[in-house]
Design a protein around this motif. Sequence first.
Motif, short mmCIF file in Angstrom:
data_model
loop_
_atom_site.label_atom_id
_atom_site.label_comp_id
_atom_site.label_asym_id
_atom_site.label_seq_id
_atom_site.Cartn_x
_atom_site.Cartn_y
_atom_site.Cartn_z
N GLN A 79 0.83 -1.21 0.00
CA GLN A 79 0.00 0.00 0.00
C GLN A 79 0.86 1.25 0.00
O GLN A 79 0.59 2.21 -0.73
CB GLN A 79 -0.92 -0.01 1.22
N ARG A 80 1.92 1.24 0.80
CA ARG A 80 2.82 2.40 0.84
C ARG A 80 3.57 2.58 -0.48
O ARG A 80 3.75 3.70 -0.97
CB ARG A 80 3.82 2.24 1.99
N SER A 81 4.01 1.47 -1.06
CA SER A 81 4.78 1.56 -2.30
C SER A 81 3.92 1.96 -3.49
O SER A 81 4.43 2.48 -4.48
CB SER A 81 5.47 0.23 -2.60
N ASP A 82 2.61 1.73 -3.38
CA ASP A 82 1.70 2.08 -4.47
C ASP A 82 1.25 3.52 -4.42
O ASP A 82 0.52 3.98 -5.30
CB ASP A 82 0.46 1.17 -4.46
N ALA A 83 1.66 4.24 -3.38
CA ALA A 83 1.28 5.66 -3.28
C ALA A 83 1.84 6.43 -4.47
O ALA A 83 2.97 6.18 -4.91
CB ALA A 83 1.82 6.25 -1.97
N PRO A 84 1.07 7.36 -5.03
CA PRO A 84 1.53 8.09 -6.22
C PRO A 84 2.79 8.89 -5.96
O PRO A 84 2.94 9.51 -4.91
CB PRO A 84 0.34 9.01 -6.54
N ARG A 85 3.72 8.85 -6.91
CA ARG A 85 4.96 9.61 -6.81
C ARG A 85 5.14 10.46 -8.06
O ARG A 85 4.70 10.09 -9.15
CB ARG A 85 6.17 8.67 -6.69
N GLU A 86 5.81 11.58 -7.86
CA GLU A 86 6.10 12.43 -9.01
C GLU A 86 7.26 11.83 -9.80
O GLU A 86 8.24 11.34 -9.23
CB GLU A 86 6.46 13.84 -8.55
N HIS A 87 7.15 11.86 -11.11
CA HIS A 87 8.21 11.33 -11.96
C HIS A 87 9.04 12.47 -12.52
O HIS A 87 8.52 13.48 -12.99
CB HIS A 87 7.60 10.50 -13.10
N GLY A 88 10.35 12.31 -12.47
CA GLY A 88 11.24 13.34 -12.99
C GLY A 88 12.34 12.73 -13.82
O GLY A 88 12.22 11.60 -14.30
N ASP A 89 13.43 13.46 -13.96
CA ASP A 89 14.55 12.97 -14.76
C ASP A 89 15.53 12.20 -13.89
O ASP A 89 15.25 11.86 -12.74
CB ASP A 89 15.22 14.14 -15.47
N GLU A 90 16.73 11.93 -14.45
CA GLU A 90 17.73 11.14 -13.73
C GLU A 90 18.18 11.81 -12.45
O GLU A 90 18.48 11.15 -11.45
CB GLU A 90 18.95 10.90 -14.64
N ILE A 91 18.23 13.15 -12.45
CA ILE A 91 18.64 13.89 -11.25
C ILE A 91 17.60 13.69 -10.15
O ILE A 91 17.95 13.42 -8.99
CB ILE A 91 18.81 15.38 -11.58
N ASP A 92 16.33 13.81 -10.50
CA ASP A 92 15.27 13.60 -9.51
C ASP A 92 15.30 12.18 -8.97
O ASP A 92 15.07 11.94 -7.78
CB ASP A 92 13.89 13.88 -10.14
N THR A 93 15.60 11.22 -9.85
CA THR A 93 15.66 9.83 -9.44
C THR A 93 16.77 9.60 -8.43
O THR A 93 16.59 8.93 -7.40
CB THR A 93 15.89 8.90 -10.65
N LEU A 94 17.96 10.17 -8.67
CA LEU A 94 19.08 10.03 -7.76
C LEU A 94 18.77 10.66 -6.41
O LEU A 94 19.07 10.09 -5.35
CB LEU A 94 20.34 10.66 -8.36
N VAL A 95 18.16 11.83 -6.43
CA VAL A 95 17.79 12.50 -5.19
C VAL A 95 16.80 11.65 -4.40
O VAL A 95 16.95 11.44 -3.19
CB VAL A 95 17.20 13.90 -5.47
N GLU A 96 15.80 11.14 -5.10
CA GLU A 96 14.78 10.33 -4.44
C GLU A 96 15.37 9.04 -3.86
O GLU A 96 15.04 8.64 -2.75
CB GLU A 96 13.66 9.99 -5.43
N GLU A 97 16.27 8.40 -4.59
CA GLU A 97 16.90 7.18 -4.10
C GLU A 97 17.76 7.45 -2.87
O GLU A 97 17.80 6.64 -1.94
CB GLU A 97 17.76 6.55 -5.20
N SER A 98 18.43 8.60 -2.86
CA SER A 98 19.27 8.95 -1.71
C SER A 98 18.41 9.25 -0.48
O SER A 98 18.74 8.81 0.63
CB SER A 98 20.14 10.16 -2.05
N VAL A 99 17.33 9.97 -0.69
CA VAL A 99 16.41 10.26 0.42
C VAL A 99 15.80 8.97 0.95
O VAL A 99 15.68 8.76 2.16
CB VAL A 99 15.31 11.24 -0.03
N LEU A 100 15.43 8.07 0.03
CA LEU A 100 14.85 6.78 0.43
C LEU A 100 15.85 5.96 1.23
O LEU A 100 15.49 5.30 2.22
CB LEU A 100 14.40 6.00 -0.81
N ALA A 101 17.12 6.00 0.84
CA ALA A 101 18.15 5.25 1.57
C ALA A 101 18.27 5.77 3.00
O ALA A 101 18.46 4.99 3.94
CB ALA A 101 19.49 5.36 0.84
N LEU A 102 18.17 7.08 3.18
CA LEU A 102 18.22 7.66 4.53
C LEU A 102 17.02 7.22 5.35
O LEU A 102 17.15 6.82 6.52
CB LEU A 102 18.27 9.19 4.43
N ARG A 103 15.85 7.30 4.75
CA ARG A 103 14.63 6.91 5.48
C ARG A 103 14.65 5.43 5.84
O ARG A 103 14.27 5.04 6.95
CB ARG A 103 13.40 7.23 4.63
#
Length: 274
Positions: A79-103
């Motif tokens: 349910q949490r993983s299916d929550a809508p996320r904003e899609h961006g470019d490679e930079i946004d993806t890297l930022v999101e992955e880094s934030v996710l790693a911290l969380r």
Amino acid sequence: MSDNENVLLRLRQGTSGYSPTQQKLAEYVLAEPSRVLYQTITELARESETSEASVTRLCRVLGCKGYTEFKMALALDVQRSDAPREHGDEIDTLVEESVLALRDTAKLLDREVLAQAATALHQARSVQIYGVAASAIVGDYLHYKLLRLGKTAQVFSDMHRAAMNATTLGTDELVIAISSSGSTRDLLHVVKLARKRGAKVLALSNTPRSPLASISDMLLVAAKPEGPLSAGALNAKVGAMLLVELLMTSLMSHDTGYSDTSQQTASATLPLLL
């Protein structure tokens, strides 16, 4: 975090330390989590080409009492993983992955072990930091933070020198071994030498079950990113660097002298700035 929360995160972290059968089952669940929600234990065993006993064992490894509790925890994750996320470019993806790693690192954090590690660090006469390749980056960062607090420490990325160092240690010294996989042969050799001398060992790793974890007194786990080709990348290291920060914060709570020394060492560099 209760034992049966974040089962997908626990599966990603622990896969490399599972038996071949459990790895096969874990990979199936990670690939098809939504499908598993609607499968009986018999169906999951058949589709993953394992057995009902293997499914039950994996549920218990994940902190669930049984298959029903596992599916309830899995449903929350899906349910949490299916929550809508904003899609961006490679930079946004890297930022999101880094934030996710911290969380995710925060979710995996064992505060009791963190407190034990900070106490061992405070009581240690000296600290020896071992890490090779990309893990040496985290080792250098940890060494810098300890230097700022006035804690006697050495850092080794060359395991030949580390081996010589390990044979001179005593029971009042702490080894901090850093390895993402927890399976680096050279590092394991050095840690075993240190243990023979009676030194305590704190491991910082991305893998909760590994040869390094099995020979360490304490283990702090950083989240590993989901994406491939991430070894040495920022999103693969921010979790471990967060553990360093948390360890330093906990250390400073043991003695106000650390804060005073931090200010002194910071002041020492001011004349060097333009």
